[in-house]
Structures are given as structure tokens and as C-alpha cells.
Design an enzyme around this catalytic site. Structure first.
Site, PDB file in Angstrom:
ATOM      1  N   ASP A 141     -45.756  10.737  -3.073  1.00 25.43           N
ATOM      2  CA  ASP A 141     -46.144  10.663  -1.655  1.00 25.43           C
ATOM      3  C   ASP A 141     -46.292   9.204  -1.235  1.00 25.43           C
ATOM      4  O   ASP A 141     -47.131   8.875  -0.405  1.00 25.43           O
ATOM      5  CB  ASP A 141     -47.449  11.452  -1.438  1.00 25.43           C
ATOM      6  CG  ASP A 141     -47.747  11.678   0.030  1.00 25.43           C
ATOM      7  OD1 ASP A 141     -46.816  11.603   0.852  1.00 25.43           O
ATOM      8  OD2 ASP A 141     -48.930  11.933   0.349  1.00 25.43           O
ATOM      9  N   LYS A 144     -40.897   6.587   1.187  1.00 27.45           N
ATOM     10  CA  LYS A 144     -39.917   7.648   0.941  1.00 27.45           C
ATOM     11  C   LYS A 144     -38.659   7.154   0.221  1.00 27.45           C
ATOM     12  O   LYS A 144     -38.020   7.921  -0.489  1.00 27.45           O
ATOM     13  CB  LYS A 144     -39.590   8.375   2.245  1.00 27.45           C
ATOM     14  CG  LYS A 144     -40.836   8.895   2.990  1.00 27.45           C
ATOM     15  CD  LYS A 144     -41.852   9.617   2.095  1.00 27.45           C
ATOM     16  CE  LYS A 144     -43.273   9.588   2.661  1.00 27.45           C
ATOM     17  NZ  LYS A 144     -44.281  10.039   1.664  1.00 27.45           N
ATOM     18  N   ASP A 169     -43.883  15.243  -1.416  1.00 36.53           N
ATOM     19  CA  ASP A 169     -44.285  15.501  -0.023  1.00 36.53           C
ATOM     20  C   ASP A 169     -43.272  14.883   0.950  1.00 36.53           C
ATOM     21  O   ASP A 169     -42.512  13.986   0.585  1.00 36.53           O
ATOM     22  CB  ASP A 169     -45.683  14.919   0.233  1.00 36.53           C
ATOM     23  CG  ASP A 169     -46.241  15.353   1.585  1.00 36.53           C
ATOM     24  OD1 ASP A 169     -45.859  16.435   2.082  1.00 36.53           O
ATOM     25  OD2 ASP A 169     -47.078  14.608   2.151  1.00 36.53           O
ATOM     26  N   ASN A 170     -43.290  15.374   2.159  1.00 36.69           N
ATOM     27  CA  ASN A 170     -42.509  14.783   3.276  1.00 36.69           C
ATOM     28  C   ASN A 170     -41.006  14.773   3.017  1.00 36.69           C
ATOM     29  O   ASN A 170     -40.320  13.857   3.469  1.00 36.69           O
ATOM     30  CB  ASN A 170     -42.968  13.342   3.553  1.00 36.69           C
ATOM     31  CG  ASN A 170     -44.448  13.235   3.772  1.00 36.69           C
ATOM     32  OD1 ASN A 170     -45.180  12.698   2.937  1.00 36.69           O
ATOM     33  ND2 ASN A 170     -44.916  13.751   4.873  1.00 36.69           N
ATOM     34  N   GLU A 199     -48.310  16.957   8.412  1.00 39.15           N
ATOM     35  CA  GLU A 199     -49.765  16.960   8.532  1.00 39.15           C
ATOM     36  C   GLU A 199     -50.238  16.852   9.983  1.00 39.15           C
ATOM     37  O   GLU A 199     -49.799  15.970  10.711  1.00 39.15           O
ATOM     38  CB  GLU A 199     -50.394  15.827   7.698  1.00 39.15           C
ATOM     39  CG  GLU A 199     -49.765  14.433   7.855  1.00 39.15           C
ATOM     40  CD  GLU A 199     -48.671  14.130   6.817  1.00 39.15           C
ATOM     41  OE1 GLU A 199     -48.009  15.060   6.353  1.00 39.15           O
ATOM     42  OE2 GLU A 199     -48.506  12.934   6.489  1.00 39.15           O
TER      43      GLU A 199
HETATM   44  N1  SAM Z   1     -51.140  10.831  -0.946  1.00 40.02           N
HETATM   45  C1  SAM Z   1     -51.961  10.411   0.192  1.00 40.02           C
HETATM   46  C2  SAM Z   1     -52.639  11.620   0.778  1.00 40.02           C
HETATM   47  O1  SAM Z   1     -51.971  12.646   0.949  1.00 40.02           O
HETATM   48  O2  SAM Z   1     -53.833  11.547   1.097  1.00 40.02           O
HETATM   49  C3  SAM Z   1     -51.131   9.717   1.243  1.00 40.02           C
HETATM   50  C4  SAM Z   1     -50.301   8.567   0.749  1.00 40.02           C
HETATM   51  S1  SAM Z   1     -49.529   7.624   2.043  1.00 40.02           S
HETATM   52  C5  SAM Z   1     -48.388   8.772   2.719  1.00 40.02           C
HETATM   53  C6  SAM Z   1     -48.502   6.496   1.148  1.00 40.02           C
HETATM   54  C7  SAM Z   1     -49.254   5.374   0.433  1.00 40.02           C
HETATM   55  O3  SAM Z   1     -48.383   4.864  -0.580  1.00 40.02           O
HETATM   56  C8  SAM Z   1     -49.608   4.178   1.310  1.00 40.02           C
HETATM   57  O4  SAM Z   1     -50.987   3.942   1.227  1.00 40.02           O
HETATM   58  C9  SAM Z   1     -48.815   3.005   0.735  1.00 40.02           C
HETATM   59  O5  SAM Z   1     -49.510   1.780   0.751  1.00 40.02           O
HETATM   60  C10 SAM Z   1     -48.571   3.473  -0.690  1.00 40.02           C
HETATM   61  N2  SAM Z   1     -47.331   2.981  -1.320  1.00 40.02           N
HETATM   62  C11 SAM Z   1     -46.100   2.967  -0.771  1.00 40.02           C
HETATM   63  N3  SAM Z   1     -45.170   2.544  -1.632  1.00 40.02           N
HETATM   64  C12 SAM Z   1     -45.837   2.287  -2.799  1.00 40.02           C
HETATM   65  C13 SAM Z   1     -45.430   1.833  -4.074  1.00 40.02           C
HETATM   66  N4  SAM Z   1     -44.139   1.581  -4.329  1.00 40.02           N
HETATM   67  N5  SAM Z   1     -46.365   1.671  -5.033  1.00 40.02           N
HETATM   68  C14 SAM Z   1     -47.671   1.936  -4.764  1.00 40.02           C
HETATM   69  N6  SAM Z   1     -48.116   2.381  -3.574  1.00 40.02           N
HETATM   70  C15 SAM Z   1     -47.217   2.563  -2.601  1.00 40.02           C
HETATM   71 MG    MG Z   2     -47.212  12.621   2.652  1.00 37.70          MG
END
Ligand code: SAM
Ligand code: MG
Length: 214
Positions: A141, A144, A169-170, A199
Site C-alpha cells: 500500500d 503504486k 490495495d488500490n 476509501e
Molecule cells: N497503509 C496505510 C493505511 O492504509 O493506513 C496507508 C499508506 S499510504 C497509501 C502510502 C504511504 O507509503 C505513504 O505514507 C508514503 O510516504 C509511503 N511510501 C511510499 N513509497 C514508499 C517506499 N518506497 N518506501 C517506504 N514508504 C513509502
Molecule cells: Mg491504499
């Protein structure tokens, strides 16, 4: 200075949820995001599908890619058997700081290892630095465009075993077309789509559950 959305989400938890009660933390976040400010948590509707997969797999080892404010982290951790190892990765230190407070409010800090850093750097370190052999369940998640390269990286690093479950997800909104194309056509996976909604909206989205066949 103005507060950030994650800070306002945390305040909603502190105001409306009971310390040590994960369900009340989940409910407080869903209330805030449905009625005040949308945020990119997996949310209540897809969260029920996530819950059923976690309960069915009953994993001893779990990896979450993308913690954000810790909503899905709390959802997953509250359902894990005693002694399970649960690592969640987040590369944004500001949201990781909020997530630690949300997790602590839920009373789940002993069940969760939140590691700050990028998935591409940390996945290759899981065996040596984090003592993981393989993951029974991975929840994808994060951003993407990282689902596919990180899945291939987990394969290369030997972190998946026969029967490991990837839950993504997504896959429709915002969408992960290259990942879906790969996971649905690779003979190494058996994959299934769970239709739902983005969501806190009525827009179609869903989760893809894929079994690694080895
Ligand atoms: N899983 C969470 C929830 O459902 O409550 C939502 C996660 S949110 C959609 C995506 C998160 O992934 C963001 O906070 C972003 O900073 C982090 N993120 C994105 N790419 C990443 C990566 N390559 N490594 C670590 N974190 C990452
Ligand atoms: Mg998501």
C-alpha cells in the site's frame, strides 16, 4: 504554523479514542476521514476485507509497505497471533512520527516494528538485519509504481515461500496496471480480485490477493 492532516488525524484519535482500544482508534480515524478530511488509509470498507485475509492467513510474519498514519497497521496488528513478527515500512519521517503515536494510543507498540526508510533499500536487509526468513503475508500500500519492482525484489531476496500471500490495495484506483498484469499472468501466482470502493468514497477500487506458488 498550520497543522498537517496527519497531525489533525492524530488529534482526532486522542480526542475520541480510548487508550489501549484498537477498535476505537480505527473508528476515530474512519469518522475523521469520512466526515472531516479524506486521507489515504485503506479505510473501513476495504479494511473489512483486509481483516478477513489477516484472520484467514493467521500469519506469524507480516510485512506492510506504506504505514502512513498507522491505520492499517493497527487493523492488522490487533488480529495477529501472540509472538507474530510485524514489520511496517515508511519513508516519510513526519508521518512515521504520527504513526508511532497512533500505534501507541492503540496499545500495540509491542506488536509492531515500524522501520523508517525506502522499501527498495530495506527489503534486501530483511533477512540479515531484521531476522526474517520469509513473510506469510505482505500488504502492499505504498506508492503504486513500487508494487511491481518491490514484488520482484522480494522474490529475488527469497522472502516469499510457497503459500505466502500478497495483498495489494488500490489496484484499480489510483491503479497498479503493471503489477496486475504481472501477478495475474505469472505462473508463480494464483490471484483473485476483491471488488470494493476507494476509501471513504463510492469510486470503484479493490484489493488483489495473490498466493505465491513457489
Ligand atoms: N497503509 C496505510 C493505511 O492504509 O493506513 C496507508 C499508506 S499510504 C497509501 C502510502 C504511504 O507509503 C505513504 O505514507 C508514503 O510516504 C509511503 N511510501 C511510499 N513509497 C514508499 C517506499 N518506497 N518506501 C517506504 N514508504 C513509502
Ligand atoms: Mg491504499
Amino acid at each position: 504554523t498550520r497543522s498537517t492532516r496527519p497531525q489533525r488525524l492524530l488529534h482526532a484519535v486522542q480526542k475520541n479514542a480510548t487508550r489501549g482500544d484498537p477498535r476505537s482508534v480505527i473508528n476515530a480515524i474512519d469518522q475523521f476521514c469520512r466526515h472531516k478530511e479524506w486521507a489515504m488509509n485503506v479505510g473501513d470498507e476495504k479494511g473489512c476485507i483486509l481483516d478477513s485475509v489477516v484472520s484467514e492467513v493467521n500469519p506469524s510474519t507480516v510485512l506492510e509497505l506504506g504505514t502512513y498514519c498507522g491505520y492499517s497497521t493497527v487493523r492488522i496488528a490487533r488480529l495477529l497471533p501472540p509472538g507474530a513478527k510485524f514489520i511496517t515500512l515508511e519513508f516519510n519521517p513526519k508521518v512515521a512520527k504520527i504513526a508511532r503515536q497512533v500505534i501507541a494510543w492503540a496499545g500495540l507498540e509491542d506488536k509492531i516494528q515500524l522501520v523508517e526508510g525506502a522499501s527498495g533499500d530495506l527489503i534486501p536487509k530483511m533477512k540479515e538485519q531484521f531476522g526474517v526468513e520469509t513473510f506469510d503475508l505482505v500488504f502492499l500500500d505504498h506508492w503504486k509504481d513500487r508494487y511491481l519492482p518491490d514484488t520482484k525484489l522480494m522474490e529475488e531476496c527469497g522472502l516469499l515461500k510457497k503459500g505466502s500471500i500478497l495483498l495489494a490495495d488500490n489496484v484499480i484506483c489510483p491503479g497498479t496496471p503493471d503489477y496486475l498484469e504481472y501477478i495475474r499472468n505469472s505462473p508463480r501466482y494464483k490471484s483473485q480480485y476483491f471488488k470494493s470502493h476507494l476509501e471513504y468514497t463510492k469510486v470503484e477500487d479493490g484489493l488483489e490477493k495473490s498466493v505465491f506458488l513457489g
